[in-house]
Design a protein around this motif. Structure first.
Motif, PDB file in Angstrom:
ATOM      1  N   LEU A  25       0.855  -1.177   0.000  1.00 11.68           N
ATOM      2  CA  LEU A  25       0.000   0.000   0.000  1.00 11.68           C
ATOM      3  C   LEU A  25       0.895   1.232   0.000  1.00 11.68           C
ATOM      4  O   LEU A  25       1.734   1.410   0.880  1.00 11.68           O
ATOM      5  CB  LEU A  25      -0.899   0.011   1.242  1.00 11.68           C
ATOM      6  CG  LEU A  25      -1.776   1.248   1.412  1.00 11.68           C
ATOM      7  CD1 LEU A  25      -2.799   1.339   0.281  1.00 11.68           C
ATOM      8  CD2 LEU A  25      -2.490   1.202   2.746  1.00 11.68           C
ATOM      9  N   LEU A  26       0.726   2.090  -0.994  1.00  8.96           N
ATOM     10  CA  LEU A  26       1.522   3.306  -1.104  1.00  8.96           C
ATOM     11  C   LEU A  26       0.671   4.472  -0.652  1.00  8.96           C
ATOM     12  O   LEU A  26      -0.446   4.673  -1.148  1.00  8.96           O
ATOM     13  CB  LEU A  26       1.982   3.483  -2.554  1.00  8.96           C
ATOM     14  CG  LEU A  26       2.959   4.609  -2.804  1.00  8.96           C
ATOM     15  CD1 LEU A  26       4.233   4.394  -1.996  1.00  8.96           C
ATOM     16  CD2 LEU A  26       3.311   4.671  -4.284  1.00  8.96           C
ATOM     17  N   HIS A  27       1.162   5.253   0.281  1.00  9.88           N
ATOM     18  CA  HIS A  27       0.383   6.347   0.880  1.00  9.88           C
ATOM     19  C   HIS A  27       1.033   7.685   0.508  1.00  9.88           C
ATOM     20  O   HIS A  27       2.193   7.929   0.819  1.00  9.88           O
ATOM     21  CB  HIS A  27       0.373   6.173   2.396  1.00  9.88           C
ATOM     22  CG  HIS A  27      -0.474   7.183   3.105  1.00  9.88           C
ATOM     23  ND1 HIS A  27      -1.843   7.178   3.025  1.00  9.88           N
ATOM     24  CD2 HIS A  27      -0.124   8.212   3.891  1.00  9.88           C
ATOM     25  CE1 HIS A  27      -2.301   8.186   3.761  1.00  9.88           C
ATOM     26  NE2 HIS A  27      -1.292   8.817   4.295  1.00  9.88           N
ATOM     27  N   HIS A  28       0.276   8.553  -0.149  1.00 10.86           N
ATOM     28  CA  HIS A  28       0.756   9.878  -0.528  1.00 10.86           C
ATOM     29  C   HIS A  28       0.118  10.910   0.380  1.00 10.86           C
ATOM     30  O   HIS A  28      -1.063  11.234   0.226  1.00 10.86           O
ATOM     31  CB  HIS A  28       0.401  10.206  -1.994  1.00 10.86           C
ATOM     32  CG  HIS A  28       1.123   9.371  -2.996  1.00 10.86           C
ATOM     33  ND1 HIS A  28       2.467   9.505  -3.245  1.00 10.86           N
ATOM     34  CD2 HIS A  28       0.705   8.358  -3.795  1.00 10.86           C
ATOM     35  CE1 HIS A  28       2.833   8.643  -4.168  1.00 10.86           C
ATOM     36  NE2 HIS A  28       1.781   7.917  -4.517  1.00 10.86           N
ATOM     37  N   THR A  29       0.851  11.450   1.315  1.00  7.65           N
ATOM     38  CA  THR A  29       0.273  12.430   2.247  1.00  7.65           C
ATOM     39  C   THR A  29       0.067  13.786   1.587  1.00  7.65           C
ATOM     40  O   THR A  29      -0.870  14.491   1.896  1.00  7.65           O
ATOM     41  CB  THR A  29       1.181  12.611   3.475  1.00  7.65           C
ATOM     42  OG1 THR A  29       2.488  12.983   3.044  1.00  7.65           O
ATOM     43  CG2 THR A  29       1.242  11.354   4.298  1.00  7.65           C
ATOM     44  N   LYS A  30       0.917  14.150   0.637  1.00 13.09           N
ATOM     45  CA  LYS A  30       0.761  15.439  -0.031  1.00 13.09           C
ATOM     46  C   LYS A  30      -0.507  15.483  -0.877  1.00 13.09           C
ATOM     47  O   LYS A  30      -1.171  16.496  -0.969  1.00 13.09           O
ATOM     48  CB  LYS A  30       1.978  15.748  -0.911  1.00 13.09           C
ATOM     49  CG  LYS A  30       3.194  16.142  -0.122  1.00 13.09           C
ATOM     50  CD  LYS A  30       4.323  16.568  -1.045  1.00 13.09           C
ATOM     51  CE  LYS A  30       5.539  16.984  -0.240  1.00 13.09           C
ATOM     52  NZ  LYS A  30       6.636  17.386  -1.093  1.00 13.09           N
ATOM     53  N   GLU A  52      -3.325  14.053  -0.228  1.00  9.50           N
ATOM     54  CA  GLU A  52      -4.494  14.224   0.608  1.00  9.50           C
ATOM     55  C   GLU A  52      -4.681  15.675   1.039  1.00  9.50           C
ATOM     56  O   GLU A  52      -5.788  16.154   1.213  1.00  9.50           O
ATOM     57  CB  GLU A  52      -4.350  13.359   1.878  1.00  9.50           C
ATOM     58  CG  GLU A  52      -4.534  11.890   1.594  1.00  9.50           C
ATOM     59  CD  GLU A  52      -4.386  11.058   2.873  1.00  9.50           C
ATOM     60  OE1 GLU A  52      -4.217  11.657   3.952  1.00  9.50           O
ATOM     61  OE2 GLU A  52      -4.430   9.833   2.766  1.00  9.50           O
ATOM     62  N   LYS A  53      -3.597  16.394   1.247  1.00  6.96           N
ATOM     63  CA  LYS A  53      -3.685  17.769   1.723  1.00  6.96           C
ATOM     64  C   LYS A  53      -4.211  18.719   0.658  1.00  6.96           C
ATOM     65  O   LYS A  53      -4.736  19.758   0.955  1.00  6.96           O
ATOM     66  CB  LYS A  53      -2.310  18.242   2.215  1.00  6.96           C
ATOM     67  CG  LYS A  53      -1.905  17.565   3.503  1.00  6.96           C
ATOM     68  CD  LYS A  53      -0.577  18.067   3.979  1.00  6.96           C
ATOM     69  CE  LYS A  53      -0.174  17.365   5.249  1.00  6.96           C
ATOM     70  NZ  LYS A  53       1.138  17.794   5.711  1.00  6.96           N
TER      71      LYS A  53
END
Length: 104
Positions: free
Chosen positions: A95-100, A102-103
């Motif tokens: 699972l790859l999570h992109h926090t940028k 989401e913002k």
């Protein structure tokens, strides 16, 4: 307000005493011994040496408190890590999570 890490207020670490509120100056809450010119030099030197010694002790105590807390934080963090590092193989699905993303 005392900080948890240093166990002292920033004012105490700079001036080696507690802050005095304006109301405490108006209403004398502690006795102040009058200084005459005769003992001014001796009193000034005594106060200076006392201040230097007190500040040095407070700084050392604050540094020790910070070091102890940092060691506790490191230990807590290390206890949360898994015992064995996770090793991925080619073709494993993750699972790859992109926090940028989401913002925005």
């Amino acid at each position: 307000m005392k900080q948890n890490s240093t166990q002292a207020t920033p004012f105490e670490l700079v001036y080696s005493r507690t802050a005095t509120l304006p109301i405490e100056i108006e209403v004398k809450t502690y006795l102040i011994k009058p200084i005459t010119e005769k003992n001014f030099q001796r009193t000034l030197l005594k106060k200076t040496y006392n201040l230097m010694e007190t500040l040095e002790n407070k700084w050392q105590k604050a540094a020790n408190n910070i070091q102890k807390l940092q060691e506790k934080q490191k230990e807590r963090h290390n206890n949360q890590l898994p015992d064995k590092p996770v090793k991925f193989k080619i073709e494993d699905k993750i699972l790859l999570h992109h926090t940028k993303a989401e913002k925005q």
